[in-house]
Design an enzyme around this catalytic site. Structure first.
Site, short mmCIF file in Angstrom:
data_model
loop_
_atom_site.label_atom_id
_atom_site.label_comp_id
_atom_site.label_asym_id
_atom_site.label_seq_id
_atom_site.Cartn_x
_atom_site.Cartn_y
_atom_site.Cartn_z
N GLU A 41 -0.27 10.89 6.78
CA GLU A 41 0.45 9.93 6.80
C GLU A 41 2.00 10.37 6.54
O GLU A 41 2.68 10.46 5.37
CB GLU A 41 0.42 8.72 6.00
CG GLU A 41 -1.06 8.01 6.14
CD GLU A 41 -1.34 7.54 7.55
OE1 GLU A 41 -0.49 7.17 8.09
OE2 GLU A 41 -2.56 7.60 8.11
N GLU A 82 2.53 0.75 1.95
CA GLU A 82 2.19 1.78 2.90
C GLU A 82 0.97 2.32 2.76
O GLU A 82 0.42 2.17 3.88
CB GLU A 82 3.23 2.80 2.64
CG GLU A 82 3.17 4.04 3.66
CD GLU A 82 3.78 3.40 5.15
OE1 GLU A 82 2.81 3.67 6.10
OE2 GLU A 82 4.85 2.90 5.29
N GLU A 89 -4.19 0.81 9.56
CA GLU A 89 -4.24 1.55 10.74
C GLU A 89 -5.11 2.56 11.00
O GLU A 89 -5.74 2.56 12.23
CB GLU A 89 -2.82 2.33 10.92
CG GLU A 89 -1.62 1.70 10.88
CD GLU A 89 -0.56 2.43 10.91
OE1 GLU A 89 -0.48 3.58 10.64
OE2 GLU A 89 0.73 1.82 11.29
#
Length: 135
Positions: A41, A82, A89
């Protein structure tokens, strides 16, 4: 009115039973997740780099313990949101890499949560800096 216990089919075979081993496994899974976020990420890596700079700065910029904790807390909040966004995701991509309106919405909502957290963090930092240097 009594409730019937859930059937064995409703329990995940991956769910832990408890005890000291569960704590070690939870720590291991958490470290694996943290490692995956760093490896895969880019946004998390950028926010982590910012956190590495801002957290020590908080000790110098905060005038009291509350301000220091507030400055550090909002930075950590960005990392937490996050991580949750990245989890959403990854789950969406595991379900389907084809465009789907609900999966797209889930990803957009996660992104919006990160954006709001970043805005809030900026406001907190600017407010504390303003009262510290321009009072």
């Amino acid at each position: 009115m009594t409730q019937t216990p859930p059937s064995p089919q409703q329990h995940s075979p991956f769910k832990s039973r408890g005890g000291l081993r569960r704590i070690f496994n939870a720590l291991r899974y958490s470290l694996q997740g943290f490692g995956a976020a760093i490896k895969y990420e880019a946004a998390f890596r950028q926010e982590l780099a910012l956190a590495v700079l801002l957290i020590p700065a908080a000790f110098f910029l905060g005038r009291n313990t509350v301000e220091v904790f507030l400055l550090i807390g909002v930075v950590l909040l960005v990392l937490v949101v996050e991580l949750l966004n990245s989890a959403i995701e990854a789950l969406a991509d595991a379900l389907s890499v084809e465009r789907h309106p609900l999966l797209g919405r889930a990803k957009d909502l996660g992104s919006a949560a990160v954006m709001l957290t970043l805005i809030f963090t900026g406001i907190v930092w600017l407010s504390i800096l303003a009262t510290r240097f321009w009072q």
